[in-house]
Design a protein around this motif. Structure first.
Motif, PDB file in Angstrom:
ATOM      1  N   ARG A 125      -5.055  -9.107 -18.591  1.00  0.00           N
ATOM      2  CA  ARG A 125      -5.434  -9.310 -17.153  1.00  0.00           C
ATOM      3  C   ARG A 125      -5.572 -11.839 -17.536  1.00  0.00           C
ATOM      4  O   ARG A 125      -5.811 -12.526 -16.442  1.00  0.00           O
ATOM      5  N   ASN A 126      -6.342 -12.466 -18.752  1.00  0.00           N
ATOM      6  CA  ASN A 126      -6.734 -13.487 -18.740  1.00  0.00           C
ATOM      7  C   ASN A 126      -5.290 -13.838 -19.933  1.00  0.00           C
ATOM      8  O   ASN A 126      -6.122 -15.023 -20.009  1.00  0.00           O
ATOM      9  N   ASN A 127      -4.563 -13.110 -20.166  1.00  0.00           N
ATOM     10  CA  ASN A 127      -4.069 -13.944 -20.908  1.00  0.00           C
ATOM     11  C   ASN A 127      -2.292 -13.454 -20.728  1.00  0.00           C
ATOM     12  O   ASN A 127      -1.463 -12.707 -21.575  1.00  0.00           O
ATOM     13  N   PHE A 148      -8.986  -9.914 -26.795  1.00  0.00           N
ATOM     14  CA  PHE A 148      -9.199  -8.671 -26.895  1.00  0.00           C
ATOM     15  C   PHE A 148     -10.909  -8.235 -26.238  1.00  0.00           C
ATOM     16  O   PHE A 148     -11.411  -8.673 -26.727  1.00  0.00           O
ATOM     17  N   ASN A 149     -10.738  -7.192 -25.052  1.00  0.00           N
ATOM     18  CA  ASN A 149     -11.597  -6.413 -25.225  1.00  0.00           C
ATOM     19  C   ASN A 149     -11.796  -5.265 -24.959  1.00  0.00           C
ATOM     20  O   ASN A 149     -10.783  -4.310 -24.107  1.00  0.00           O
ATOM     21  N   GLY A 150     -13.371  -4.760 -25.490  1.00  0.00           N
ATOM     22  CA  GLY A 150     -13.472  -3.855 -26.087  1.00  0.00           C
ATOM     23  C   GLY A 150     -14.096  -2.732 -24.940  1.00  0.00           C
ATOM     24  O   GLY A 150     -13.872  -1.331 -25.417  1.00  0.00           O
ATOM     25  N   SER A 151     -14.006  -2.911 -24.079  1.00  0.00           N
ATOM     26  CA  SER A 151     -14.586  -1.978 -22.361  1.00  0.00           C
ATOM     27  C   SER A 151     -12.984  -1.633 -22.293  1.00  0.00           C
ATOM     28  O   SER A 151     -12.820  -0.388 -21.305  1.00  0.00           O
ATOM     29  N   ASN A 152     -11.591  -2.022 -22.774  1.00  0.00           N
ATOM     30  CA  ASN A 152     -10.650  -1.766 -22.256  1.00  0.00           C
ATOM     31  C   ASN A 152     -10.000  -1.146 -23.167  1.00  0.00           C
ATOM     32  O   ASN A 152      -9.845  -1.049 -24.057  1.00  0.00           O
ATOM     33  N   ASP A 153      -9.057  -0.006 -21.983  1.00  0.00           N
ATOM     34  CA  ASP A 153      -8.098   1.238 -22.892  1.00  0.00           C
ATOM     35  C   ASP A 153      -6.876   0.009 -23.429  1.00  0.00           C
ATOM     36  O   ASP A 153      -6.978  -1.014 -22.554  1.00  0.00           O
ATOM     37  N   TYR A 189      -4.331  -1.992 -13.635  1.00  0.00           N
ATOM     38  CA  TYR A 189      -4.818  -1.548 -14.541  1.00  0.00           C
ATOM     39  C   TYR A 189      -5.608  -2.970 -15.207  1.00  0.00           C
ATOM     40  O   TYR A 189      -4.637  -3.565 -15.635  1.00  0.00           O
ATOM     41  N   ASP A 190      -6.766  -2.607 -16.104  1.00  0.00           N
ATOM     42  CA  ASP A 190      -7.223  -4.116 -16.468  1.00  0.00           C
ATOM     43  C   ASP A 190      -8.155  -3.003 -18.172  1.00  0.00           C
ATOM     44  O   ASP A 190      -7.946  -2.104 -18.688  1.00  0.00           O
ATOM     45  N   LEU A 191      -6.397  -3.478 -18.522  1.00  0.00           N
ATOM     46  CA  LEU A 191      -6.222  -3.618 -20.265  1.00  0.00           C
ATOM     47  C   LEU A 191      -5.917  -3.946 -21.361  1.00  0.00           C
ATOM     48  O   LEU A 191      -5.795  -5.491 -20.503  1.00  0.00           O
TER      49      LEU A 191
HETATM   50  C1  LIG Z   1     -14.048  -7.030 -19.857  1.00  0.00           C
HETATM   51  O1  LIG Z   1     -13.769  -5.904 -19.187  1.00  0.00           O
HETATM   52  C2  LIG Z   1     -14.619  -5.471 -18.498  1.00  0.00           C
HETATM   53  C3  LIG Z   1     -13.918  -3.946 -17.341  1.00  0.00           C
HETATM   54  O2  LIG Z   1     -12.582  -4.278 -17.579  1.00  0.00           O
HETATM   55  C4  LIG Z   1     -14.783  -6.293 -17.112  1.00  0.00           C
HETATM   56  O3  LIG Z   1     -15.702  -5.929 -16.490  1.00  0.00           O
HETATM   57  C5  LIG Z   1     -15.463  -7.596 -17.990  1.00  0.00           C
HETATM   58  O4  LIG Z   1     -15.789  -8.897 -17.224  1.00  0.00           O
HETATM   59  C6  LIG Z   1     -13.951  -8.275 -19.161  1.00  0.00           C
HETATM   60  N1  LIG Z   1     -14.703  -9.214 -20.017  1.00  0.00           N
HETATM   61  C7  LIG Z   1     -13.986 -10.345 -19.857  1.00  0.00           C
HETATM   62  C8  LIG Z   1     -14.087 -11.590 -21.201  1.00  0.00           C
HETATM   63  O5  LIG Z   1     -12.721 -10.519 -19.111  1.00  0.00           O
END
Ligand SMILES: *[C@@H]1O[C@H](CO)[C@@H](O)[C@H](O)[C@H]1NC(C)=O
Ligand SMILES: *[C@@H]1O[C@H](CO)[C@@H](O)[C@H](O)[C@H]1NC(C)=O
Ligand SMILES: *[C@@H]1O[C@H](CO)[C@@H](O)[C@H](O)[C@H]1NC(C)=O
Length: 348
Positions: A70-72, A93-98, A126-128
């Motif tokens: 979602r950031n790029n 890459f965001n390790g919180s996301n699938d 979705y945040d992926l």
């Molecule tokens: C990473 O993903 C989490 C959960 O979707 C979100 O809360 C968090 O802001 C994200 N981190 C970044 C740096 O975008």
């Protein structure tokens, strides 16, 4: 038509023989597992060494992995593994996301409309971490058997990259869903196999049939249900370019799964890329629907019974939101233009 297939088989056998005979002495071990020998149109031999890691930048002969988040959304980051490491270098890459991985088939590339549409719709809802594989340099080879054989290499590279995602960011394999069209489905089958079949899900979008189902290869050489916890397959050109039989946990046959899919021009012998491509287009559309809506499908033994309205129980959903508990063959109809999903439950 028969002559053309014979020709393809001969080339395939030639490639396979050359790989196994010429290198017998020093490099026999690991053929198909750690290396492949391929022949290009000019009959030059190429050694593909699976140990060579996905590296930075576009190089001839190597798949390139693009990350979108979602950031790029519009500005993909090329993912790479520094030499001899098992870690990934990434900004986004965001390790919180699938993880969702998507790839194209023969004669195609990652910029093809349906693939970008899958990426855009996924990120909209979705945040992926969406990774698209560009293996166009290898896929755009007019000698189909060459591209078919090389799916194993691209699959292995994909497995390496996903391993690095786990090592670097702790994203487990139960959080990975791999999606591939045609030969791209075979790429994902191999990726799943090389990851010990621990990937959560593989979706095969009309998986390539020639040289996988025809002739029928052993399961370790083609996408089937042993490659992931849940394998769902959408058939739209069954028996021609796509798998004819059911090899997933759940196999979906929209409009009988064959040519011509509604809205496609009448079959033009071997050139029916329209029906073949529909699986990917239906899947892309399915991502945008809320849970329980979209492509409604019904378990049934054969299309004729479905057509007669005999199978109207145990509705399920085809596409992105398919239940991982789905098992067996499912049938449905679609519209002939977008939106392809028929929402009216009483449509039969
Ligand atoms: C990473 O993903 C989490 C959960 O979707 C979100 O809360 C968090 O802001 C994200 N981190 C970044 C740096 O975008
Ligand atoms: C592939 O590369 C690895 C590491 O560089 C090397 O040890 C191996 O011998 C190579 N395999 C072949 C068949 O060339
Ligand atoms: C629907 O599901 C029920 C309960 O799981 C099962 O007994 C029945 O056979 C299913 N019917 C069809 C047509 O699949």
């Amino acid at each position: 038509m028969l002559r053309r297939w014979c020709h393809i088989y001969i080339v395939f056998l030639f490639v396979a023989c050359l790989g196994s005979i010429e290198c017998q002495d020093d490099m026999k071990d690991g053929y198909g597992y750690s290396w492949l020998m391929l022949v290009d149109e000019a009959l030059n031999r190429h050694l593909l060494n699976f140990s060579v890691l996905p590296s930075h930048g576009i190089r001839y002969g190597k798949p390139v992995f693009y990350l979108y988040t979602r950031n790029n959304r519009e500005d993909p980051e090329v993912l790479f593994i520094p030499n001899d490491e098992e870690y990934l270098k990434s900004i986004y890459f965001n390790g919180s996301n699938d993880i969702r991985v998507v790839t194209h088939g023969w004669m195609s590339d990652y910029q093809v409309g349906w693939l970008q549409s899958i990426k855009d719709t996924l990120l909209q809802h979705y945040d992926l971490n969406v990774i698209t594989i560009d293996w166009a340099y290898l896929a755009k080879n007019p000698i189909y058997p060459w591209s078919a054989l090389i799916t194993r290499f691209v699959g292995k590279q994909t497995a390496k990259l996903l391993d690095a995602c786990t090592n670097t960011y702790g994203v487990g394999r139960h959080r990975m869903h791999l999606i591939g069209h045609s030969l791209g489905a075979q790429v994902m089958g191999y990726a799943g196999m090389f990851l010990n079949s621990e990937v959560h899900r593989i979706t095969g979008l009309d998986p390539a049939r020639p040289l996988f189902e025809l002739p029928l290869l052993p399961t370790e050489f083609r996408l089937d249900e042993s490659d992931a916890h849940f394998v769902d397959i959408i058939h739209t050109c069954a028996g021609l370019f796509g798998y004819e039989d059911s090899y997933g946990h759940a196999d979906f046959y929209p409009n009988e799964g064959t040519t011509d899919q509604p809205g496609c021009p009448p079959k033009r012998e071997l050139l029916d890329s329209c029906s073949h491509g529909r699986a990917a287009i239906y899947f892309a559309e399915s991502i945008g629907y809320p849970h329980g809506r979209g492509f409604k499908a019904y378990p049934c033994d054969i299309w004729e019974n479905f057509k007669m309205g005999l199978c109207r129980k145990n509705k399920t959903i085809m596409g992105y939101l398919a239940s991982p508990d789905s098992r067996g063959d499912y049938y449905l109809r679609t519209n002939s233009a977008p939106p392809y999903a028929i929402e009216d439950v009483n449509y039969i």
